[in-house]
Design a protein around this motif. Sequence first.
Motif, PDB file in Angstrom:
ATOM      1  N   LEU A 164       0.839  -1.206   0.000  1.00  0.00           N
ATOM      2  CA  LEU A 164       0.000   0.000   0.000  1.00  0.00           C
ATOM      3  C   LEU A 164       0.872   1.253   0.000  1.00  0.00           C
ATOM      4  O   LEU A 164       0.628   2.194  -0.773  1.00  0.00           O
ATOM      5  CB  LEU A 164      -0.930  -0.005   1.219  1.00  0.00           C
ATOM      6  CG  LEU A 164      -1.696   1.282   1.501  1.00  0.00           C
ATOM      7  CD1 LEU A 164      -2.677   1.600   0.376  1.00  0.00           C
ATOM      8  CD2 LEU A 164      -2.414   1.185   2.839  1.00  0.00           C
ATOM      9  N   ILE A 165       1.882   1.293   0.860  1.00  0.00           N
ATOM     10  CA  ILE A 165       2.767   2.457   0.921  1.00  0.00           C
ATOM     11  C   ILE A 165       3.476   2.645  -0.413  1.00  0.00           C
ATOM     12  O   ILE A 165       3.550   3.762  -0.940  1.00  0.00           O
ATOM     13  CB  ILE A 165       3.769   2.322   2.084  1.00  0.00           C
ATOM     14  CG1 ILE A 165       3.030   2.408   3.421  1.00  0.00           C
ATOM     15  CG2 ILE A 165       4.866   3.387   1.989  1.00  0.00           C
ATOM     16  CD1 ILE A 165       3.861   2.013   4.625  1.00  0.00           C
ATOM     17  N   ARG A 166       3.987   1.580  -0.973  1.00  0.00           N
ATOM     18  CA  ARG A 166       4.693   1.687  -2.262  1.00  0.00           C
ATOM     19  C   ARG A 166       3.775   2.222  -3.357  1.00  0.00           C
ATOM     20  O   ARG A 166       4.186   3.079  -4.147  1.00  0.00           O
ATOM     21  CB  ARG A 166       5.289   0.339  -2.647  1.00  0.00           C
ATOM     22  CG  ARG A 166       6.478  -0.036  -1.784  1.00  0.00           C
ATOM     23  CD  ARG A 166       7.015  -1.396  -2.129  1.00  0.00           C
ATOM     24  NE  ARG A 166       8.205  -1.702  -1.335  1.00  0.00           N
ATOM     25  CZ  ARG A 166       8.660  -2.920  -1.136  1.00  0.00           C
ATOM     26  NH1 ARG A 166       8.044  -3.968  -1.667  1.00  0.00           N
ATOM     27  NH2 ARG A 166       9.738  -3.110  -0.397  1.00  0.00           N
ATOM     28  N   ARG A 167       2.535   1.739  -3.410  1.00  0.00           N
ATOM     29  CA  ARG A 167       1.582   2.242  -4.412  1.00  0.00           C
ATOM     30  C   ARG A 167       1.233   3.708  -4.149  1.00  0.00           C
ATOM     31  O   ARG A 167       1.203   4.524  -5.058  1.00  0.00           O
ATOM     32  CB  ARG A 167       0.292   1.418  -4.402  1.00  0.00           C
ATOM     33  CG  ARG A 167       0.400   0.078  -5.059  1.00  0.00           C
ATOM     34  CD  ARG A 167      -0.970  -0.578  -5.263  1.00  0.00           C
ATOM     35  NE  ARG A 167      -1.795  -0.619  -4.066  1.00  0.00           N
ATOM     36  CZ  ARG A 167      -1.723  -1.556  -3.107  1.00  0.00           C
ATOM     37  NH1 ARG A 167      -0.833  -2.529  -3.213  1.00  0.00           N
ATOM     38  NH2 ARG A 167      -2.530  -1.526  -2.063  1.00  0.00           N
ATOM     39  N   SER A 168       0.959   4.026  -2.896  1.00  0.00           N
ATOM     40  CA  SER A 168       0.520   5.375  -2.539  1.00  0.00           C
ATOM     41  C   SER A 168       1.613   6.417  -2.734  1.00  0.00           C
ATOM     42  O   SER A 168       1.316   7.567  -3.067  1.00  0.00           O
ATOM     43  CB  SER A 168       0.045   5.404  -1.087  1.00  0.00           C
ATOM     44  OG  SER A 168      -1.086   4.599  -0.930  1.00  0.00           O
ATOM     45  N   PHE A 169       2.858   6.039  -2.506  1.00  0.00           N
ATOM     46  CA  PHE A 169       3.954   6.996  -2.602  1.00  0.00           C
ATOM     47  C   PHE A 169       4.578   7.021  -4.000  1.00  0.00           C
ATOM     48  O   PHE A 169       5.431   7.863  -4.276  1.00  0.00           O
ATOM     49  CB  PHE A 169       5.021   6.670  -1.559  1.00  0.00           C
ATOM     50  CG  PHE A 169       4.669   7.081  -0.152  1.00  0.00           C
ATOM     51  CD1 PHE A 169       5.613   7.705   0.651  1.00  0.00           C
ATOM     52  CD2 PHE A 169       3.414   6.859   0.390  1.00  0.00           C
ATOM     53  CE1 PHE A 169       5.305   8.088   1.948  1.00  0.00           C
ATOM     54  CE2 PHE A 169       3.089   7.231   1.671  1.00  0.00           C
ATOM     55  CZ  PHE A 169       4.029   7.854   2.465  1.00  0.00           C
ATOM     56  N   ALA A 170       4.144   6.131  -4.890  1.00  0.00           N
ATOM     57  CA  ALA A 170       4.719   6.064  -6.238  1.00  0.00           C
ATOM     58  C   ALA A 170       4.543   7.374  -6.996  1.00  0.00           C
ATOM     59  O   ALA A 170       5.402   7.754  -7.804  1.00  0.00           O
ATOM     60  CB  ALA A 170       4.095   4.908  -7.022  1.00  0.00           C
ATOM     61  N   CYS A 171       3.467   8.100  -6.731  1.00  0.00           N
ATOM     62  CA  CYS A 171       3.209   9.364  -7.438  1.00  0.00           C
ATOM     63  C   CYS A 171       4.255  10.431  -7.113  1.00  0.00           C
ATOM     64  O   CYS A 171       4.346  11.442  -7.806  1.00  0.00           O
ATOM     65  CB  CYS A 171       1.813   9.876  -7.126  1.00  0.00           C
ATOM     66  SG  CYS A 171       1.576  10.337  -5.384  1.00  0.00           S
ATOM     67  N   MET A 172       5.061  10.210  -6.087  1.00  0.00           N
ATOM     68  CA  MET A 172       6.095  11.173  -5.708  1.00  0.00           C
ATOM     69  C   MET A 172       7.356  11.031  -6.548  1.00  0.00           C
ATOM     70  O   MET A 172       8.200  11.933  -6.552  1.00  0.00           O
ATOM     71  CB  MET A 172       6.463  10.997  -4.231  1.00  0.00           C
ATOM     72  CG  MET A 172       5.335  11.287  -3.298  1.00  0.00           C
ATOM     73  SD  MET A 172       5.882  10.988  -1.609  1.00  0.00           S
ATOM     74  CE  MET A 172       4.311  10.840  -0.800  1.00  0.00           C
ATOM     75  N   GLU A 173       7.487   9.905  -7.244  1.00  0.00           N
ATOM     76  CA  GLU A 173       8.678   9.667  -8.066  1.00  0.00           C
ATOM     77  C   GLU A 173       8.852  10.811  -9.052  1.00  0.00           C
ATOM     78  O   GLU A 173       7.924  11.175  -9.764  1.00  0.00           O
ATOM     79  CB  GLU A 173       8.562   8.344  -8.824  1.00  0.00           C
ATOM     80  CG  GLU A 173       8.705   7.126  -7.965  1.00  0.00           C
ATOM     81  CD  GLU A 173      10.050   7.031  -7.295  1.00  0.00           C
ATOM     82  OE1 GLU A 173      11.093   7.199  -7.955  1.00  0.00           O
ATOM     83  OE2 GLU A 173      10.067   6.803  -6.072  1.00  0.00           O
ATOM     84  N   GLY A 174      10.039  11.387  -9.061  1.00  0.00           N
ATOM     85  CA  GLY A 174      10.335  12.475  -9.971  1.00  0.00           C
ATOM     86  C   GLY A 174       9.822  13.832  -9.505  1.00  0.00           C
ATOM     87  O   GLY A 174      10.131  14.845 -10.118  1.00  0.00           O
ATOM     88  N   ARG A 175       9.030  13.860  -8.425  1.00  0.00           N
ATOM     89  CA  ARG A 175       8.485  15.117  -7.905  1.00  0.00           C
ATOM     90  C   ARG A 175       9.243  15.608  -6.688  1.00  0.00           C
ATOM     91  O   ARG A 175       9.218  16.797  -6.403  1.00  0.00           O
ATOM     92  CB  ARG A 175       7.016  14.947  -7.506  1.00  0.00           C
ATOM     93  CG  ARG A 175       6.082  14.766  -8.670  1.00  0.00           C
ATOM     94  CD  ARG A 175       4.637  14.654  -8.209  1.00  0.00           C
ATOM     95  NE  ARG A 175       4.208  15.860  -7.511  1.00  0.00           N
ATOM     96  CZ  ARG A 175       3.200  15.917  -6.655  1.00  0.00           C
ATOM     97  NH1 ARG A 175       2.505  14.831  -6.379  1.00  0.00           N
ATOM     98  NH2 ARG A 175       2.876  17.034  -6.067  1.00  0.00           N
ATOM     99  N   ILE A 176       9.843  14.694  -5.943  1.00  0.00           N
ATOM    100  CA  ILE A 176      10.534  15.087  -4.717  1.00  0.00           C
ATOM    101  C   ILE A 176      12.013  14.734  -4.812  1.00  0.00           C
ATOM    102  O   ILE A 176      12.395  13.763  -5.465  1.00  0.00           O
ATOM    103  CB  ILE A 176       9.903  14.444  -3.459  1.00  0.00           C
ATOM    104  CG1 ILE A 176      10.002  12.918  -3.495  1.00  0.00           C
ATOM    105  CG2 ILE A 176       8.457  14.895  -3.284  1.00  0.00           C
ATOM    106  CD1 ILE A 176       9.587  12.234  -2.211  1.00  0.00           C
ATOM    107  N   ASP A 177      12.826  15.549  -4.168  1.00  0.00           N
ATOM    108  CA  ASP A 177      14.265  15.328  -4.146  1.00  0.00           C
ATOM    109  C   ASP A 177      14.760  15.673  -2.747  1.00  0.00           C
ATOM    110  O   ASP A 177      14.536  16.806  -2.295  1.00  0.00           O
ATOM    111  CB  ASP A 177      14.947  16.211  -5.192  1.00  0.00           C
ATOM    112  CG  ASP A 177      16.425  15.891  -5.349  1.00  0.00           C
ATOM    113  OD1 ASP A 177      16.805  14.724  -5.114  1.00  0.00           O
ATOM    114  OD2 ASP A 177      17.188  16.803  -5.709  1.00  0.00           O
ATOM    115  N   PRO A 178      15.370  14.736  -2.019  1.00  0.00           N
ATOM    116  CA  PRO A 178      15.750  13.388  -2.435  1.00  0.00           C
ATOM    117  C   PRO A 178      14.530  12.467  -2.532  1.00  0.00           C
ATOM    118  O   PRO A 178      13.450  12.804  -2.058  1.00  0.00           O
ATOM    119  CB  PRO A 178      16.678  12.935  -1.312  1.00  0.00           C
ATOM    120  CG  PRO A 178      16.214  13.668  -0.106  1.00  0.00           C
ATOM    121  CD  PRO A 178      15.738  15.002  -0.613  1.00  0.00           C
TER     122      PRO A 178
END
Length: 161
Positions: free
Chosen positions: A20-34
Amino acid sequence: MTAPRRLAPDDPSLVDVLDLIRRSFACMEGRIDPPSSMHLLTLASLQDQCRSGEIWAAGTPPLACVFLTPRPDCLYLGKLAVEEAQRGTGLARALVDLAASRARALGLPVLRLQTRIELTGNRAAFARMGFRKTGETAHPGFDRPTSVTMEKAVPGGPAQA
């Protein structure tokens, strides 16, 4: 939907929480750094969180979850995740309300969380739940803020007495 329940280190639902966490946080890929620390999560680290703090999940299989970690001055909320199809149904608010109940039970006056600076929608959602910005922090190696710290006083908690 079932009421939120506290997971134990040997709970088979921990695998579902990790997914669930991996699916829910996937939308952050490329949007947050680090990149999100969710990449560091493993079943063993979730089991450790159950031992040092708490993991609560709502639904079977879990539709929402939150990590709660007692600190000397607050109850820290982490990894709040809601299944995409369930967003806007009150699950996040129910878990925040549960966190306030747990903080009262532990004698802690404040809920605290951090959200990434880029995730303005998350900050707005937390503000609607009564959190206010109290600071900014930078991850190691960054010369700019990368996270916003937000807090909410616990109604009926020690700070309210």
